[in-house]
Scaffold this motif. Structure first.
Motif, PDB file in Angstrom:
ATOM      1  N   GLY A 155       0.800  -1.225   0.000  1.00 29.81           N
ATOM      2  CA  GLY A 155       0.000   0.000   0.000  1.00 29.81           C
ATOM      3  C   GLY A 155       0.829   1.270   0.000  1.00 29.81           C
ATOM      4  O   GLY A 155       0.290   2.369  -0.152  1.00 29.81           O
ATOM      5  N   ASN A 156       2.172   1.135   0.184  1.00 26.80           N
ATOM      6  CA  ASN A 156       3.020   2.344   0.245  1.00 26.80           C
ATOM      7  C   ASN A 156       3.427   2.787  -1.151  1.00 26.80           C
ATOM      8  O   ASN A 156       4.096   2.060  -1.882  1.00 26.80           O
ATOM      9  N   LEU A 157       3.020   4.006  -1.525  1.00 26.91           N
ATOM     10  CA  LEU A 157       3.252   4.478  -2.895  1.00 26.91           C
ATOM     11  C   LEU A 157       4.729   4.766  -3.150  1.00 26.91           C
ATOM     12  O   LEU A 157       5.276   4.418  -4.200  1.00 26.91           O
ATOM     13  N   THR A 158       5.394   5.414  -2.177  1.00 25.49           N
ATOM     14  CA  THR A 158       6.808   5.798  -2.374  1.00 25.49           C
ATOM     15  C   THR A 158       7.680   4.569  -2.568  1.00 25.49           C
ATOM     16  O   THR A 158       8.510   4.507  -3.476  1.00 25.49           O
ATOM     17  N   ALA A 159       7.429   3.551  -1.764  1.00 26.53           N
ATOM     18  CA  ALA A 159       8.217   2.304  -1.906  1.00 26.53           C
ATOM     19  C   ALA A 159       7.926   1.670  -3.262  1.00 26.53           C
ATOM     20  O   ALA A 159       8.830   1.173  -3.943  1.00 26.53           O
ATOM     21  N   GLY A 160       6.670   1.750  -3.681  1.00 28.79           N
ATOM     22  CA  GLY A 160       6.317   1.212  -4.997  1.00 28.79           C
ATOM     23  C   GLY A 160       7.071   1.937  -6.091  1.00 28.79           C
ATOM     24  O   GLY A 160       7.668   1.316  -6.980  1.00 28.79           O
ATOM     25  N   LEU A 161       7.081   3.273  -6.000  1.00 29.03           N
ATOM     26  CA  LEU A 161       7.766   4.061  -7.022  1.00 29.03           C
ATOM     27  C   LEU A 161       9.248   3.736  -7.056  1.00 29.03           C
ATOM     28  O   LEU A 161       9.842   3.545  -8.120  1.00 29.03           O
ATOM     29  N   GLU A 162       9.856   3.628  -5.866  1.00 33.42           N
ATOM     30  CA  GLU A 162      11.303   3.295  -5.819  1.00 33.42           C
ATOM     31  C   GLU A 162      11.558   1.971  -6.531  1.00 33.42           C
ATOM     32  O   GLU A 162      12.474   1.834  -7.338  1.00 33.42           O
ATOM     33  N   SER A 163      10.671   0.989  -6.295  1.00 38.91           N
ATOM     34  CA  SER A 163      10.916  -0.334  -6.905  1.00 38.91           C
ATOM     35  C   SER A 163      10.769  -0.248  -8.428  1.00 38.91           C
ATOM     36  O   SER A 163      11.536  -0.841  -9.168  1.00 38.91           O
TER      37      SER A 163
ATOM     38  N   MET B   6      -0.075   5.258 -11.121  1.00 35.95           N
ATOM     39  CA  MET B   6       0.110   4.640  -9.800  1.00 35.95           C
ATOM     40  C   MET B   6      -1.184   3.936  -9.395  1.00 35.95           C
ATOM     41  O   MET B   6      -2.274   4.531  -9.485  1.00 35.95           O
ATOM     42  N   ALA B   7      -1.058   2.671  -8.979  1.00 33.36           N
ATOM     43  CA  ALA B   7      -2.236   1.962  -8.461  1.00 33.36           C
ATOM     44  C   ALA B   7      -2.451   2.358  -6.999  1.00 33.36           C
ATOM     45  O   ALA B   7      -1.494   2.671  -6.284  1.00 33.36           O
ATOM     46  N   ILE B   8      -3.713   2.384  -6.587  1.00 35.78           N
ATOM     47  CA  ILE B   8      -4.040   2.643  -5.177  1.00 35.78           C
ATOM     48  C   ILE B   8      -4.736   1.386  -4.661  1.00 35.78           C
ATOM     49  O   ILE B   8      -5.775   0.991  -5.194  1.00 35.78           O
ATOM     50  N   THR B   9      -4.114   0.742  -3.693  1.00 32.96           N
ATOM     51  CA  THR B   9      -4.660  -0.541  -3.214  1.00 32.96           C
ATOM     52  C   THR B   9      -5.088  -0.464  -1.748  1.00 32.96           C
ATOM     53  O   THR B   9      -5.624  -1.419  -1.206  1.00 32.96           O
ATOM     54  N   LYS B  10      -4.839   0.689  -1.108  1.00 33.40           N
ATOM     55  CA  LYS B  10      -5.180   0.872   0.311  1.00 33.40           C
ATOM     56  C   LYS B  10      -5.495   2.351   0.532  1.00 33.40           C
ATOM     57  O   LYS B  10      -5.064   3.185  -0.270  1.00 33.40           O
ATOM     58  N   TRP B  11      -6.293   2.692   1.549  1.00 33.98           N
ATOM     59  CA  TRP B  11      -6.567   4.105   1.783  1.00 33.98           C
ATOM     60  C   TRP B  11      -6.336   4.464   3.238  1.00 33.98           C
ATOM     61  O   TRP B  11      -6.763   3.755   4.145  1.00 33.98           O
ATOM     62  N   ASN B  12      -5.600   5.532   3.452  1.00 36.97           N
ATOM     63  CA  ASN B  12      -5.480   6.153   4.784  1.00 36.97           C
ATOM     64  C   ASN B  12      -4.847   7.524   4.585  1.00 36.97           C
ATOM     65  O   ASN B  12      -4.496   7.880   3.459  1.00 36.97           O
ATOM     66  N   ASP B  13      -4.707   8.280   5.621  1.00 33.97           N
ATOM     67  CA  ASP B  13      -4.186   9.659   5.458  1.00 33.97           C
ATOM     68  C   ASP B  13      -2.811   9.653   4.808  1.00 33.97           C
ATOM     69  O   ASP B  13      -2.474  10.516   3.985  1.00 33.97           O
TER      70      ASP B  13
END
Ligand code: URQ
Ligand code: ZN
Ligand code: ZN
Length: 537
Positions: free
Chosen positions: A149-157, A173-180
């Motif tokens: 669910g972490n976008l930054t880690a996804g982008l790095e990979s 970017m895919a969104i698979t989880k929601w929180n602030d």
């Protein structure tokens, strides 16, 4: 996999180039750093390879076709007009007489080196790009999958995956989880990393699927950031029911995949996403529209003036589901993708919708798994990794099936395979056009030559191809990627690390005037009604 890779001569050559060039790529990281520009110059003789003059062709842009020459210098189009004189002999001259000179294809929908369904797609940012360039596509936009669910880690990979890029690329970017945290990260992705589109999966229960609540939050966040919301529209809950129903009926083969998720489940989710986007008043992009059910929902919304983009993919435009009933598992399973390839009839209707503009651009959803990976589901279709190829075949199949048949014109062809994508993701006219100042991403298509497709010649690493044996008219003879000839008469010179990341800025043309329609909406509320002493005051 290594054994299969060694099988075919061009893959052997690819492997050698890859090994040779990895050293090159390692020495200049491409991402956001202005690119490496790749080692060896253009293939073919004449000039220093950075100055090219294409003479005598018909230059086709989405808005017009004209007899003109194209002069390229240092990766950029410098001039487009008739009779450009051949300067000094440091210019490489390419004769395009009787041929079409067009912007390179841009594929809005791919999955390279994607971790999915317990395995990883067989094509990565090098083999996927090699296939694309050999097929006349010079840019694609891939889907970054967050890490837990972490976008930054996804982008790095994905930045790391893209270090071997041989052509330009962008990211959704895919969104698979929601929180602030995710909401904050979406802002960073848009403002700092040049991502202007987010994908929400309404299917793949238990892995990528999101709830309507999350989709609603996501749509509102996208609107506020000027980012385009994209949806994979199938009712994931009903699909899970459909899958269990098939298994209970003893249907475990690839045909069960299609039977478990009928068009009605794609239509329902498409209408739901469209109505939620209407409620939020934000543009919506529906990926891989595979059925008339979904297409009709898009057509209805557009008739009512709603901003909805529909993206058919090549497999849905030209294939039908009869293959899923093939008694040979390896043959049937290669056609398993979601939403499923539909029964004959849907494909023709989707072609007609593309001709008329109900659907606007063509993707591939290139997401390749080889026969070994597909066999993970030999006893249960739910375990067959979903995805088909297409990144190398798209430009040829659309030309043969829609231009050669008169369904679309050559300017339409450029619009649906390149320009529309560039405009929607806000990178036009740098991309998607042959105009002064555009990146020199150009193909030369010879309408008099024919093509034949399949594993024997394709550049994908997969040992299967859903277009095996397909023949047709029109052949991309030359591909130029940012001013370098990378494909010419069957010779590929795709250099790892030569590809650059292309930022996609927010607030594309689909957002123009949204503030005005919001104001009209607020005015239409005629509320709050002033009552009691408030009214008296
Ligand atoms: O759903 C998608 O777009 C990805 C996971 C590719 N696979 C597929 O079957 N479409
Ligand atoms: Zn999808
Ligand atoms: Zn996809």
């Amino acid at each position: 996999v290594a054994a299969q890779a060694m099988a075919t001569p061009c893959r052997l050559r690819l492997l050698l180039v890859l090994l040779a060039a990895v050293a090159v790529a390692a020495s200049h990281p491409a991402h956001e750093a202005g690119g490496g520009g790749g080692g060896a110059g253009g293939c073919g003789g004449g000039g220093d390879g950075t100055r090219i003059l294409i003479k005598g062709g018909t230059v086709v842009n989405a808005h017009r076709a004209e007899e003109a020459d194209v002069y390229i210098e240092d990766g950029v189009v410098v001039a487009v007009r008739p009779n450009i004189p051949v300067g000094d002999d440091n210019v490489r001259v390419i004769d395009a007489t009787g041929k079409y000179v067009m912007p390179g294809g841009i594929d809005p929908h791919t999955h390279l080196e994607m971790e999915f369904m317990g395995t990883v797609t067989i094509d990565d940012f090098y083999s996927g790009h090699a296939a694309a360039l050999a097929g006349g596509t010079t840019m694609h936009i891939d889907f970054v999958i967050p890490v837990n669910g972490n976008l930054t880690a996804g982008l790095e990979s994905y930045k790391h995956k893209a270090e071997k890029a041989a052509m330009d690329y962008g990211f959704h970017m895919a969104i698979t989880k929601w929180n602030d945290e995710v909401s904050r990260e979406m802002e960073v992705m848009v403002k700092e990393h040049g991502i202007n589109s987010f994908k929400f999966f309404m299917a793949y229960k238990g892995s990528l699927m999101v709830t309507d609540d999350l989709l609603l939050q996501g749509l509102q966040k996208c609107k506020s950031l000027g980012a385009l919301a994209m949806v994979h529209a199938e009712n994931g809950d009903a699909v899970a029911e459909g899958q269990q129903r098939m298994i209970d009926l003893g249907i475990t083969g690839p045909e069960g995949h299609a039977l478990s998720r009928p068009p009605v489940l794609e239509g329902e989710a498409t209408s739901r996403a469209i109505r939620l986007a209407k409620f939020v008043n934000t543009p919506l992009y529906v990926v891989h529209v595979m059925s008339t059910d979904a297409m009709e929902e898009i057509a209805k919304a557009k008739r009512e003036g709603q901003r909805v983009i529909g993206e058919p993919v090549v497999s849905g435009l030209v294939l039908d589901d009869s293959w899923l009933w093939d008694p040979d598992f390896a043959t049937a399973s290669k056609y398993v993708m979601s939403p499923p390839i539909r029964e004959a009839g849907h494909n023709k209707a989707l072609q007609a919708a593309l001709s008329s503009g109900i659907l606007q651009l063509v993707g591939t959803d290139h997401c390749t798994f080889n026969s070994t990976q597909k066999a993970f589901g030999s006893d249960d279709f739910r375990k067959i990794p979903n995805g088909v190829n297409g990144i190398e075949e798209r430009m040829h199949i659309i030309w043969d099936s829609m231009v050669e048949t008169g369904k679309i014109t050559v300017t339409d062809y450029v619009r649906v395979t390149s320009t529309e994508c560039a405009k929607i993701f806000n990178i036009y006219p740098r991309k998607g056009a042959i105009l002064k100042g555009s990146d020199a991403d150009i193909i030369i298509l010879n309408p008099k030559r024919s093509f034949a497709m399949g594993t024997r010649t394709h550049h994908s690493r997969s040992d299967t191809n859903v277009y095996e044996g397909r023949k047709g008219k029109g052949m991309v003879e030359v591909t130029i990627s940012r001013g370098r000839v990378v494909w010419e008469d069957g010779n590929l010179n795709a250099v790892p690390g030569a590809g650059r990341y292309v930022r996609t800025p927010p607030f594309g043309y689909f957002f123009d005037g949204l503030d005005k329609s919001d104001a009209v909406y607020r005015a239409s509320l005629r509320a709050p009604v002033r009552r009691g002493e408030a009214a008296a005051a």
